[in-house]
Scaffold this motif. Sequence first.
Motif, mmCIF file in Angstrom:
data_model
loop_
_atom_site.group_PDB
_atom_site.id
_atom_site.type_symbol
_atom_site.label_atom_id
_atom_site.label_comp_id
_atom_site.label_asym_id
_atom_site.label_seq_id
_atom_site.Cartn_x
_atom_site.Cartn_y
_atom_site.Cartn_z
ATOM 1 N N VAL A 65 0.846 -1.196 0.000
ATOM 2 C CA VAL A 65 0.000 0.000 0.000
ATOM 3 C C VAL A 65 0.883 1.248 0.000
ATOM 4 C CG1 VAL A 65 -1.902 -1.146 1.194
ATOM 5 C CG2 VAL A 65 -0.156 0.064 2.527
ATOM 6 N N HIS A 66 0.288 2.360 -0.433
ATOM 7 C CA HIS A 66 0.967 3.657 -0.384
ATOM 8 C C HIS A 66 0.618 4.377 0.916
ATOM 9 C CE1 HIS A 66 1.024 3.102 -4.838
ATOM 10 N NE2 HIS A 66 2.182 3.726 -4.718
ATOM 11 N N PRO A 67 1.526 5.213 1.414
ATOM 12 C CA PRO A 67 1.194 6.029 2.581
ATOM 13 C C PRO A 67 0.259 7.166 2.201
ATOM 14 C CG PRO A 67 3.358 6.630 1.759
ATOM 15 C CD PRO A 67 2.900 5.456 0.936
ATOM 16 N N THR A 68 -0.544 7.608 3.160
ATOM 17 C CA THR A 68 -1.366 8.794 2.950
ATOM 18 C C THR A 68 -0.502 10.043 2.987
ATOM 19 O OG1 THR A 68 -3.209 7.668 4.048
ATOM 20 C CG2 THR A 68 -3.398 10.058 3.767
ATOM 21 N N ARG A 69 0.421 10.075 3.925
ATOM 22 C CA ARG A 69 1.418 11.150 4.026
ATOM 23 C C ARG A 69 2.752 10.535 4.413
ATOM 24 N NH1 ARG A 69 -3.288 13.579 5.714
ATOM 25 N NH2 ARG A 69 -3.157 12.597 7.749
#
Length: 272
Positions: A65-69
Amino acid sequence: MARTGSYGRPVNTTVLFADRVDLVRGGRHLLSDATMRVDEGEHWVLLGANGAGKSTLLSLLGAVVHPTRGVVHVLGHRLGRVDMRELRTHIGHVDPRLTIDAPLTLFEVVLTGLTNTPDLIPRWSATEAQIARAHRLIASLGVDHRSDASWHTLSQGERGRALIARALLPDPAVLLLDEPATGLDLAAREQLLSALDSLRSEHPSLASILVTHHLEEIPVSTTHALLIRDGRVLAQGTVDAVLTTENVSACFDHPVEITKQRGRWLATASPS
Protein backbone atom coordinates in the motif's frame (compact mmCIF):
# COMPACT_ATOMS: atom_id res chain seq x y z
CA MET A 1 18.69 6.96 0.88
CA ALA A 2 20.00 3.89 -0.83
CA ARG A 3 20.79 3.95 -4.53
CA THR A 4 20.56 0.74 -6.50
CA GLY A 5 22.98 -0.58 -9.03
CA SER A 6 20.46 -3.15 -10.28
CA TYR A 7 16.81 -3.53 -9.48
CA GLY A 8 16.25 -4.41 -5.88
CA ARG A 9 19.87 -4.38 -4.70
CA PRO A 10 20.91 -1.34 -2.66
CA VAL A 11 24.36 0.17 -3.07
CA ASN A 12 24.50 1.17 0.58
CA THR A 13 23.05 -0.78 3.48
CA THR A 14 19.54 0.69 3.86
CA VAL A 15 16.90 -1.65 2.46
CA LEU A 16 13.69 -0.17 3.95
CA PHE A 17 12.91 3.33 5.14
CA ALA A 18 9.65 4.94 6.23
CA ASP A 19 9.82 8.64 7.09
CA ARG A 20 7.03 10.24 9.19
CA VAL A 21 4.34 8.14 7.58
CA ASP A 22 0.59 8.41 8.11
CA LEU A 23 -1.88 5.87 6.76
CA VAL A 24 -5.52 6.94 6.91
CA ARG A 25 -8.51 4.79 5.97
CA GLY A 26 -12.11 5.93 6.36
CA GLY A 27 -11.00 8.96 8.35
CA ARG A 28 -9.15 6.77 10.85
CA HIS A 29 -5.38 6.90 11.37
CA LEU A 30 -4.04 3.35 11.14
CA LEU A 31 -0.52 4.78 11.38
CA SER A 32 0.54 8.19 12.65
CA ASP A 33 3.97 9.78 12.13
CA ALA A 34 5.74 6.41 11.87
CA THR A 35 9.45 6.33 11.06
CA MET A 36 11.58 3.21 10.67
CA ARG A 37 14.82 2.29 8.91
CA VAL A 38 16.07 -1.25 8.31
CA ASP A 39 19.64 -1.85 7.18
CA GLU A 40 21.20 -4.87 5.53
CA GLY A 41 21.76 -7.74 7.96
CA GLU A 42 19.40 -6.38 10.63
CA HIS A 43 16.62 -8.55 12.03
CA TRP A 44 13.70 -6.61 13.49
CA VAL A 45 10.66 -7.60 15.48
CA LEU A 46 7.49 -5.46 15.35
CA LEU A 47 5.70 -5.96 18.63
CA GLY A 48 2.31 -4.72 19.74
CA ALA A 49 -1.20 -5.74 20.70
CA ASN A 50 -3.78 -6.90 18.18
CA GLY A 51 -4.82 -3.96 16.01
CA ALA A 52 -1.83 -1.83 17.02
CA GLY A 53 -0.69 -1.31 13.42
CA LYS A 54 2.05 -3.93 13.05
CA SER A 55 0.74 -5.56 9.88
CA THR A 56 -0.21 -2.14 8.49
CA LEU A 57 3.37 -0.92 8.83
CA LEU A 58 4.58 -4.18 7.29
CA SER A 59 2.27 -3.66 4.30
CA LEU A 60 3.88 -0.27 3.65
CA LEU A 61 7.40 -1.63 3.93
CA GLY A 62 6.40 -4.56 1.73
CA ALA A 63 5.21 -2.24 -1.07
CA VAL A 64 1.59 -3.40 -0.75
CA VAL A 65 0.00 0.00 0.00
CA HIS A 66 0.97 3.66 -0.38
CA PRO A 67 1.19 6.03 2.58
CA THR A 68 -1.37 8.79 2.95
CA ARG A 69 1.42 11.15 4.03
CA GLY A 70 5.14 10.74 4.37
CA VAL A 71 7.72 8.88 2.32
CA VAL A 72 8.51 5.17 2.02
CA HIS A 73 11.60 3.82 0.26
CA VAL A 74 11.77 0.08 -0.46
CA LEU A 75 15.05 -1.31 -1.78
CA GLY A 76 16.07 2.20 -2.77
CA HIS A 77 12.84 3.00 -4.64
CA ARG A 78 10.30 5.55 -3.47
CA LEU A 79 6.72 4.32 -3.39
CA GLY A 80 4.64 6.29 -5.87
CA ARG A 81 7.51 6.44 -8.37
CA VAL A 82 7.98 2.73 -9.03
CA ASP A 83 6.00 -0.28 -10.27
CA MET A 84 4.97 -1.83 -6.95
CA ARG A 85 4.14 -5.20 -8.49
CA GLU A 86 7.66 -5.48 -9.88
CA LEU A 87 9.14 -4.23 -6.62
CA ARG A 88 7.31 -6.91 -4.62
CA THR A 89 9.05 -9.64 -6.63
CA HIS A 90 12.27 -8.61 -4.84
CA ILE A 91 10.74 -8.94 -1.35
CA GLY A 92 10.29 -12.25 0.45
CA HIS A 93 6.92 -12.29 2.23
CA VAL A 94 5.95 -15.12 4.59
CA ASP A 95 2.24 -15.21 5.40
CA PRO A 96 1.01 -18.38 7.17
CA ARG A 97 -2.51 -17.52 6.00
CA LEU A 98 -1.56 -18.12 2.35
CA THR A 99 -4.15 -20.46 0.80
CA ILE A 100 -2.93 -23.27 -1.45
CA ASP A 101 -5.87 -25.04 -3.07
CA ALA A 102 -4.01 -26.77 -5.90
CA PRO A 103 -2.85 -30.40 -5.37
CA LEU A 104 0.83 -29.52 -4.98
CA THR A 105 3.69 -31.11 -3.09
CA LEU A 106 5.80 -29.19 -0.61
CA PHE A 107 8.55 -28.87 -3.24
CA GLU A 108 6.12 -27.53 -5.85
CA VAL A 109 4.74 -24.96 -3.41
CA VAL A 110 8.29 -23.73 -2.76
CA LEU A 111 8.80 -23.36 -6.53
CA THR A 112 5.74 -21.06 -6.74
CA GLY A 113 7.88 -18.50 -4.91
CA LEU A 114 9.54 -17.82 -8.27
CA THR A 115 6.24 -16.80 -9.87
CA ASN A 116 4.54 -15.47 -6.71
CA THR A 117 1.39 -17.45 -7.52
CA PRO A 118 -0.62 -20.00 -5.50
CA ASP A 119 -0.17 -22.64 -8.22
CA LEU A 120 2.40 -23.62 -10.83
CA ILE A 121 1.94 -21.73 -14.09
CA PRO A 122 1.18 -23.94 -17.13
CA ARG A 123 4.14 -24.38 -19.50
CA TRP A 124 6.45 -22.65 -17.02
CA SER A 125 9.44 -24.51 -15.64
CA ALA A 126 12.22 -23.65 -13.21
CA THR A 127 15.85 -23.78 -14.28
CA GLU A 128 18.21 -26.43 -12.97
CA ALA A 129 19.89 -23.81 -10.79
CA GLN A 130 16.54 -22.73 -9.32
CA ILE A 131 15.57 -26.34 -8.63
CA ALA A 132 18.90 -26.96 -6.89
CA ARG A 133 18.47 -23.80 -4.79
CA ALA A 134 14.95 -24.91 -3.80
CA HIS A 135 16.29 -28.24 -2.59
CA ARG A 136 19.02 -26.51 -0.58
CA LEU A 137 16.58 -24.14 1.09
CA ILE A 138 14.16 -26.94 1.93
CA ALA A 139 17.00 -28.93 3.47
CA SER A 140 18.30 -25.93 5.44
CA LEU A 141 14.85 -25.47 6.96
CA GLY A 142 14.64 -29.12 7.96
CA VAL A 143 11.74 -30.30 5.81
CA ASP A 144 13.58 -32.09 2.99
CA HIS A 145 12.16 -35.43 4.17
CA ARG A 146 8.70 -34.07 3.27
CA SER A 147 9.56 -32.59 -0.15
CA ASP A 148 7.30 -34.99 -2.08
CA ALA A 149 4.44 -34.94 0.42
CA SER A 150 1.13 -33.37 -0.53
CA TRP A 151 0.76 -29.84 0.85
CA HIS A 152 -2.57 -30.78 2.40
CA THR A 153 -0.98 -33.58 4.47
CA LEU A 154 1.70 -31.35 6.01
CA SER A 155 1.58 -30.14 9.57
CA GLN A 156 1.23 -26.41 10.22
CA GLY A 157 4.87 -26.30 11.32
CA GLU A 158 6.09 -27.99 8.15
CA ARG A 159 4.05 -25.58 6.07
CA GLY A 160 5.52 -22.63 7.96
CA ARG A 161 9.09 -23.66 7.23
CA ALA A 162 8.23 -24.44 3.60
CA LEU A 163 6.74 -20.95 3.20
CA ILE A 164 10.02 -19.45 4.37
CA ALA A 165 11.87 -21.47 1.73
CA ARG A 166 9.30 -20.28 -0.83
CA ALA A 167 9.89 -16.63 0.11
CA LEU A 168 13.67 -17.03 -0.05
CA LEU A 169 13.81 -18.82 -3.39
CA PRO A 170 13.95 -15.61 -5.52
CA ASP A 171 16.92 -14.44 -3.39
CA PRO A 172 15.26 -11.34 -1.88
CA ALA A 173 17.13 -8.59 -0.06
CA VAL A 174 14.59 -8.57 2.77
CA LEU A 175 12.30 -11.16 4.35
CA LEU A 176 8.97 -10.10 5.91
CA LEU A 177 7.32 -12.55 8.32
CA ASP A 178 3.76 -11.75 9.38
CA GLU A 179 3.11 -13.74 12.57
CA PRO A 180 4.83 -16.88 11.20
CA ALA A 181 4.18 -18.89 14.39
CA THR A 182 0.40 -18.54 14.09
CA GLY A 183 -1.30 -21.86 14.88
CA LEU A 184 1.89 -23.69 15.83
CA ASP A 185 2.22 -25.88 18.89
CA LEU A 186 5.20 -25.57 21.22
CA ALA A 187 7.47 -28.01 19.36
CA ALA A 188 6.64 -26.61 15.93
CA ARG A 189 7.21 -23.05 17.12
CA GLU A 190 10.64 -23.92 18.51
CA GLN A 191 11.59 -25.72 15.30
CA LEU A 192 10.55 -22.66 13.30
CA LEU A 193 12.53 -20.24 15.48
CA SER A 194 15.61 -22.45 15.36
CA ALA A 195 15.32 -22.62 11.57
CA LEU A 196 15.11 -18.82 11.40
CA ASP A 197 18.21 -18.43 13.57
CA SER A 198 20.15 -20.84 11.36
CA LEU A 199 18.89 -19.17 8.21
CA ARG A 200 19.99 -15.72 9.34
CA SER A 201 23.43 -17.07 10.17
CA GLU A 202 23.75 -18.61 6.70
CA HIS A 203 22.61 -15.40 4.92
CA PRO A 204 24.43 -12.54 6.72
CA SER A 205 23.35 -9.80 4.30
CA LEU A 206 19.63 -10.67 4.50
CA ALA A 207 17.44 -8.22 6.42
CA SER A 208 14.20 -9.33 8.03
CA ILE A 209 11.16 -8.06 9.91
CA LEU A 210 9.03 -10.37 12.04
CA VAL A 211 5.60 -9.31 13.29
CA THR A 212 4.24 -10.80 16.50
CA HIS A 213 2.40 -9.94 19.71
CA HIS A 214 4.09 -12.72 21.73
CA LEU A 215 7.58 -12.20 23.16
CA GLU A 216 8.21 -15.95 23.23
CA GLU A 217 8.02 -15.92 19.42
CA ILE A 218 11.08 -13.65 19.07
CA PRO A 219 14.13 -15.53 17.70
CA VAL A 220 17.49 -15.31 19.46
CA SER A 221 19.03 -13.77 16.33
CA THR A 222 16.80 -10.67 16.52
CA THR A 223 18.89 -7.49 16.54
CA HIS A 224 16.30 -4.67 16.70
CA ALA A 225 12.78 -4.08 17.97
CA LEU A 226 9.97 -1.62 17.36
CA LEU A 227 7.02 -1.25 19.74
CA ILE A 228 3.78 0.12 18.33
CA ARG A 229 0.51 1.07 20.02
CA ASP A 230 -2.60 2.57 18.43
CA GLY A 231 -0.72 3.27 15.21
CA ARG A 232 2.11 5.16 16.90
CA VAL A 233 5.68 4.02 17.40
CA LEU A 234 6.47 4.01 21.13
CA ALA A 235 10.09 2.85 21.00
CA GLN A 236 12.59 1.42 18.54
CA GLY A 237 16.26 0.52 18.45
CA THR A 238 18.45 -2.37 19.51
CA VAL A 239 16.42 -5.21 20.95
CA ASP A 240 17.97 -5.10 24.43
CA ALA A 241 17.36 -1.36 24.75
CA VAL A 242 13.73 -1.54 23.58
CA LEU A 243 12.37 -4.68 25.25
CA THR A 244 12.32 -3.38 28.81
CA THR A 245 9.66 -3.85 31.45
CA GLU A 246 8.68 -0.18 31.22
CA ASN A 247 8.44 -0.10 27.42
CA VAL A 248 6.56 -3.36 26.97
CA SER A 249 4.13 -2.53 29.79
CA ALA A 250 3.34 0.78 28.08
CA CYS A 251 3.00 -0.91 24.69
CA PHE A 252 0.39 -3.38 25.92
CA ASP A 253 -1.14 -1.04 28.53
CA HIS A 254 -0.65 -3.74 31.15
CA PRO A 255 1.98 -4.17 33.87
CA VAL A 256 4.36 -6.98 32.95
CA GLU A 257 7.87 -7.94 33.96
CA ILE A 258 10.32 -8.65 31.14
CA THR A 259 13.15 -11.14 31.57
CA LYS A 260 15.63 -12.72 29.19
CA GLN A 261 16.96 -16.27 29.42
CA ARG A 262 19.40 -17.87 26.97
CA GLY A 263 18.69 -15.12 24.46
CA ARG A 264 14.90 -15.54 24.61
CA TRP A 265 12.39 -13.09 26.02
CA LEU A 266 9.63 -13.74 28.54
CA ALA A 267 6.81 -11.56 29.84
CA THR A 268 5.08 -12.33 33.13
CA ALA A 269 2.51 -10.41 35.16
CA SER A 270 4.10 -7.88 37.49
CA PRO A 271 3.54 -8.59 41.18
CA SER A 272 0.85 -6.34 42.59
